[in-house]
Design a protein around this motif. Structure first.
Motif, PDB file in Angstrom:
ATOM      1  N   ARG A 113       5.819 -15.495   4.274  1.00 17.99           N
ATOM      2  CA  ARG A 113       6.735 -14.555   3.610  1.00 17.99           C
ATOM      3  C   ARG A 113       8.113 -14.543   4.283  1.00 17.99           C
ATOM      4  NH1 ARG A 113       3.347 -10.651   0.652  1.00 17.99           N
ATOM      5  NH2 ARG A 113       1.174 -11.048   1.184  1.00 17.99           N
ATOM      6  N   TRP A 116       2.259 -13.567   7.003  1.00 14.14           N
ATOM      7  CA  TRP A 116       3.605 -13.029   7.233  1.00 14.14           C
ATOM      8  C   TRP A 116       4.600 -14.136   7.546  1.00 14.14           C
ATOM      9  CZ3 TRP A 116       4.570  -8.401   5.567  1.00 14.14           C
ATOM     10  CH2 TRP A 116       3.522  -7.473   5.472  1.00 14.14           C
ATOM     11  N   LEU A 159       5.909  -1.523 -10.366  1.00 13.31           N
ATOM     12  CA  LEU A 159       6.277  -2.062  -9.055  1.00 13.31           C
ATOM     13  C   LEU A 159       6.022  -1.035  -7.971  1.00 13.31           C
ATOM     14  CD1 LEU A 159       7.598  -4.104  -7.134  1.00 13.31           C
ATOM     15  CD2 LEU A 159       9.832  -3.191  -7.833  1.00 13.31           C
ATOM     16  N   ILE A 160       6.419   0.199  -8.213  1.00 10.37           N
ATOM     17  CA  ILE A 160       6.210   1.268  -7.235  1.00 10.37           C
ATOM     18  C   ILE A 160       4.717   1.457  -6.978  1.00 10.37           C
ATOM     19  CG2 ILE A 160       6.444   3.753  -6.819  1.00 10.37           C
ATOM     20  CD1 ILE A 160       9.082   3.607  -8.426  1.00 10.37           C
ATOM     21  N   TYR A 161       3.929   1.422  -8.055  1.00 13.21           N
ATOM     22  CA  TYR A 161       2.471   1.564  -7.921  1.00 13.21           C
ATOM     23  C   TYR A 161       1.902   0.436  -7.057  1.00 13.21           C
ATOM     24  CZ  TYR A 161      -2.450   0.972  -9.153  1.00 13.21           C
ATOM     25  OH  TYR A 161      -3.793   0.777  -9.103  1.00 13.21           O
ATOM     26  N   CYS A 162       2.358  -0.784  -7.307  1.00 10.36           N
ATOM     27  CA  CYS A 162       1.860  -1.943  -6.556  1.00 10.36           C
ATOM     28  C   CYS A 162       2.225  -1.847  -5.080  1.00 10.36           C
ATOM     29  CB  CYS A 162       2.409  -3.242  -7.151  1.00 10.36           C
ATOM     30  SG  CYS A 162       1.708  -3.665  -8.776  1.00 10.36           S
ATOM     31  N   ILE A 163       3.441  -1.379  -4.790  1.00 12.55           N
ATOM     32  CA  ILE A 163       3.874  -1.217  -3.403  1.00 12.55           C
ATOM     33  C   ILE A 163       3.008  -0.178  -2.699  1.00 12.55           C
ATOM     34  CG2 ILE A 163       5.738  -0.381  -1.927  1.00 12.55           C
ATOM     35  CD1 ILE A 163       7.704  -1.610  -3.953  1.00 12.55           C
ATOM     36  N   ILE A 164       2.746   0.937  -3.377  1.00 10.99           N
ATOM     37  CA  ILE A 164       1.909   1.995  -2.783  1.00 10.99           C
ATOM     38  C   ILE A 164       0.495   1.475  -2.544  1.00 10.99           C
ATOM     39  CG2 ILE A 164       0.835   4.238  -3.217  1.00 10.99           C
ATOM     40  CD1 ILE A 164       3.385   5.002  -4.775  1.00 10.99           C
ATOM     41  N   GLU A 165      -0.049   0.767  -3.533  1.00 14.39           N
ATOM     42  CA  GLU A 165      -1.408   0.234  -3.406  1.00 14.39           C
ATOM     43  C   GLU A 165      -1.502  -0.749  -2.243  1.00 14.39           C
ATOM     44  OE1 GLU A 165      -4.711  -1.503  -6.453  1.00 14.39           O
ATOM     45  OE2 GLU A 165      -2.864  -2.673  -6.280  1.00 14.39           O
ATOM     46  N   ALA A 166      -0.504  -1.658  -2.145  1.00 15.98           N
ATOM     47  CA  ALA A 166      -0.508  -2.646  -1.062  1.00 15.98           C
ATOM     48  C   ALA A 166      -0.414  -1.969   0.302  1.00 15.98           C
ATOM     49  CB  ALA A 166       0.645  -3.624  -1.248  1.00 15.98           C
ATOM     50  N   THR A 167       0.378  -0.904   0.385  1.00 11.18           N
ATOM     51  CA  THR A 167       0.525  -0.169   1.635  1.00 11.18           C
ATOM     52  C   THR A 167      -0.784   0.507   2.023  1.00 11.18           C
ATOM     53  OG1 THR A 167       2.864   0.258   1.139  1.00 11.18           O
ATOM     54  CG2 THR A 167       1.831   1.625   2.828  1.00 11.18           C
TER      55      THR A 167
END
Length: 293
Positions: A268, A265, A14-22
């Motif tokens: 969401r 957005w 999850l953390i990886y996905c958040i960083i990638e999306a950012t």
């Protein structure tokens, strides 16, 4: 013990996905090339389909154009050829599965396997539910949803064999929120979203990481299909605007393309609003149509 490890693994992912999306907000994925690629567009004779065909041709793709109207689709072919592009037209009524199979077979024999399939053909009646005829409801589902099944069943297998390809399915913002006088249309577009999500996940689960799927969610578009639209927060989109956003999104392998982009957005954030506000919006917030017949 194994459950704890899986929880830790999931949190790390999850953390990886958040960083990638950012990161992707500031550094978009590099555009992929369509030079020399074979792209098939349904409903290519007018509106969004015409503009998609012109945009894909402009970035070097070879086009296969399907439409039920011979004069319209041949006009688009001539326009592409006059601009130095390559295009071939086929007459196909996508409401008929046998015709889809026959024309798809002809495309494979005469031109070859397609690299990208763009399911764009669609219809809209815009009538009160009880005034729609049985045939109108059936035709909406046949063209707006089932045709997507039949074209994918024809053109997906070669993509699977080479683990390379892109399928683009045009839905609508009606897939996110059904509104009055669009019962058949909204149902078909909800189906398109669900179908694309499920098929994409199936290909992922089976290990085909070279296949990409994009679902398109435009708001009201000035194609002649949508009349008497209510939307005080945004203007009617032009087919060219939609096509530009779609081609840009496909080149960047986006899973969803919202047009205008701020609708992403809105969807969401909308989930945070009270249900009554969503189901019974004010005149300012309401987006829909009046009966078209």
């Amino acid at each position: 013990m194994y459950v704890i490890l899986e929880i830790i693994q999931t949190i790390c992912y999850l953390i990886y996905c958040i960083i990638e999306a950012t990161v992707r907000i500031f550094v978009p994925e590099k555009k992929k090339s369509f030079a020399g690629k074979l792209v098939l567009v349904t409903g290519a004779g007018h509106g969004i389909g015409r503009e998609l065909s012109l945009k894909f041709s402009a970035i070097g793709a070879r086009l296969v154009l399907w439409d039920i109207n011979k004069d319209n689709v041949e006009s688009v072919v001539r326009e592409i050829q006059e601009n130095g592009g390559t295009a071939t037209s086929y007459i196909c009524d996508v409401s008929k599965i046998d015709e889809i199979k026959s024309v798809a077979d002809k495309v494979r024999r005469e031109i070859g396997d397609v690299d990208a399939l763009v399911n764009n053909a669609g219809i809209l009646h815009g009538a009160a539910f009880l005034t729609l005829t049985d045939e109108e409801i059936k035709r909406t589902i046949d063209i707006n949803l089932l045709a997507y099944f039949w074209t994918c069943r024809q053109f997906l297998p070669p993509m699977i064999n080479r683990n390379s390809g892109h399928i683009v399915n045009v839905a609508s913002m009606a897939a996110k929120k059904g509104v009055a006088y669009l019962t058949d249309y909204a149902a078909s577009k909800h189906g398109v979203e669900g179908f694309t999500d499920a098929l994409s996940d199936e290909m992922r689960r089976e290990g085909y990481d070279g296949l990409y799927f994009t679902t398109v969610f435009p708001m009201f578009v000035d194609t002649g299909m949508t009349k008497f639209a209510h939307d005080r927060l945004s203007k009617m989109l032009s087919p060219a605007e939609v096509a530009s956003a779609v081609v840009e999104g496909v080149q960047r392998n986006k899973k969803s393309v919202y047009i205008p982009s701020n609708l992403d957005w809105s969807v969401r954030i909308g989930g945070l609003f009270p249900r009554k506000f969503v189901d019974e919006p004010t005149d300012l917030m309401y987006r829909g149509i009046d009966p078209q017949k």
